[in-house]
Design a protein around this motif. Structure first.
Motif, short mmCIF file in Angstrom:
data_model
loop_
_atom_site.label_atom_id
_atom_site.label_comp_id
_atom_site.label_asym_id
_atom_site.label_seq_id
_atom_site.Cartn_x
_atom_site.Cartn_y
_atom_site.Cartn_z
N ILE A 1 0.83 -1.21 0.00
CA ILE A 1 0.00 0.00 0.00
C ILE A 1 0.88 1.27 0.00
O ILE A 1 0.66 2.19 -0.78
N ASP A 2 1.92 1.28 0.86
CA ASP A 2 2.77 2.47 0.95
C ASP A 2 3.59 2.68 -0.31
O ASP A 2 3.78 3.82 -0.75
N GLU A 3 4.08 1.59 -0.87
CA GLU A 3 4.87 1.72 -2.11
C GLU A 3 4.01 2.29 -3.24
O GLU A 3 4.44 3.17 -3.98
N VAL A 4 2.80 1.76 -3.37
CA VAL A 4 1.90 2.24 -4.43
C VAL A 4 1.60 3.72 -4.19
O VAL A 4 1.64 4.53 -5.12
N PHE A 5 1.35 4.07 -2.94
CA PHE A 5 1.02 5.47 -2.63
C PHE A 5 2.17 6.40 -3.03
O PHE A 5 1.96 7.46 -3.62
N ASN A 6 3.41 5.96 -2.71
CA ASN A 6 4.58 6.79 -3.08
C ASN A 6 4.70 6.92 -4.59
O ASN A 6 5.05 7.99 -5.10
N ASP A 7 4.40 5.86 -5.31
CA ASP A 7 4.45 5.92 -6.78
C ASP A 7 3.45 6.95 -7.31
O ASP A 7 3.75 7.72 -8.23
N ILE A 8 2.28 6.97 -6.70
CA ILE A 8 1.25 7.93 -7.13
C ILE A 8 1.68 9.36 -6.82
O ILE A 8 1.61 10.24 -7.67
N LEU A 9 2.17 9.56 -5.59
CA LEU A 9 2.59 10.92 -5.19
C LEU A 9 3.70 11.44 -6.08
O LEU A 9 3.70 12.61 -6.48
N ARG A 10 4.63 10.55 -6.42
CA ARG A 10 5.76 10.94 -7.28
C ARG A 10 5.24 11.48 -8.62
O ARG A 10 5.69 12.50 -9.11
N GLU A 11 4.25 10.81 -9.18
CA GLU A 11 3.69 11.25 -10.46
C GLU A 11 2.97 12.58 -10.32
O GLU A 11 3.10 13.45 -11.17
N LEU A 12 2.21 12.72 -9.23
CA LEU A 12 1.42 13.94 -9.07
C LEU A 12 2.27 15.15 -8.71
O LEU A 12 1.88 16.27 -8.97
N LYS A 13 3.45 14.90 -8.14
CA LYS A 13 4.35 16.01 -7.78
C LYS A 13 4.84 16.72 -9.02
O LYS A 13 5.17 17.89 -9.01
N GLN A 14 4.86 15.96 -10.13
CA GLN A 14 5.34 16.56 -11.38
C GLN A 14 4.29 17.46 -12.00
O GLN A 14 4.51 18.10 -13.02
N LYS A 15 3.12 17.48 -11.41
CA LYS A 15 1.98 18.24 -11.93
C LYS A 15 2.24 19.75 -11.90
O LYS A 15 2.80 20.25 -10.97
#
Ligand code: TYD
Length: 203
Positions: free
Chosen positions: A189-203
């Protein structure tokens, strides 16, 4: 056309989209707001009864019903368009890509495509990729009644159709402007969440 500040999470049952949406909204409730399809409106409640097996309809009818509920979700009162106008970033658990995968199993690809062509594309599409054998075990371990599509043979067919749909949109992605991110949903769960945040930070 892309709807800015609209994010969609898609994946087969048990792929973890609901868990991640909850985490994302909790991480910044001033910015993010969660929605889902089927919605909590009357159209969505009717669909939930169908999904529980209370009554059955032809799969073509199901395609129309999901599209009608989607219309409420996006254009209805307090729907996605309204929320975005009020400054929110909307994160939806499922959108029309679900119809292109799930309903195409029994009624073919043409009708779901036709019915869903009027809806705007999201700015971000996160596709939670997972082996249906693993995700269905997660579904099985939850308490409660199973829904009509939560069977291994159906989930396998849905996976194939989802993969095809995502690939098709990836090919068109440059012209559409929608960003597609494939998430390895077998991770924690935490790994997936970090993957999502990483993508959205580039927003
Ligand atoms: P789901 O996200 O699994 O809701 P919950 O976790 O609360 O049960 O969605 C319910 C089911 O509806 C799921 O099996 C996918 C199906 N579905 C479609 O078949 N077509 C659609 O267009 C949508 C939005 C959902």
């Amino acid at each position: 056309m892309v709807l800015k500040n609209f994010i969609v999470f898609e994946g087969i049952d048990g792929s973890g989209t609901s868990t991640q949406i909850k985490k994302l909204v909790e991480s910044n409730p001033n910015v993010f707001i969660a929605t889902a399809e089927p919605t909590t409106k009357e159209t969505g409640k009717f669909l939930r009864r169908m999904l529980c097996g209370e009554f059955s309809v032809d799969e073509k009818t199901a395609s129309y019903l999901f599209a009608a509920d989607r219309c409420e979700h996006i254009f209805g009162k307090d729907g996605v368009e309204d929320l975005i106008k009020n400054g929110k970033t909307v994160v939806s658990d499922r959108y029309f890509f679900s119809s292109l995968a799930y309903q195409s199993v029994s009624c073919g690809k043409d009708l779901p495509r036709l019915l869903n062509s009027p809806f705007p594309l999201p700015e971000y599409l996160f596709y939670f990729k997972i082996d249906p054998e693993i995700s269905l075990k997660r579904v099985d371990s939850r308490n409660g009644q199973k829904e009509i599509y939560e069977k291994l043979d159906i989930q396998k067919k849905i996976t194939k159709l989802y993969d095809e749909v995502i690939e098709e949109y990836q090919e068109k992605t440059n012209e559409s402007g929608m960003k597609i991110i494939i998430i390895d949903a077998t991770k924690s769960i935490d790994e997936v969440f970090n993957d999502i945040l990483r993508e959205l930070k580039q927003k």
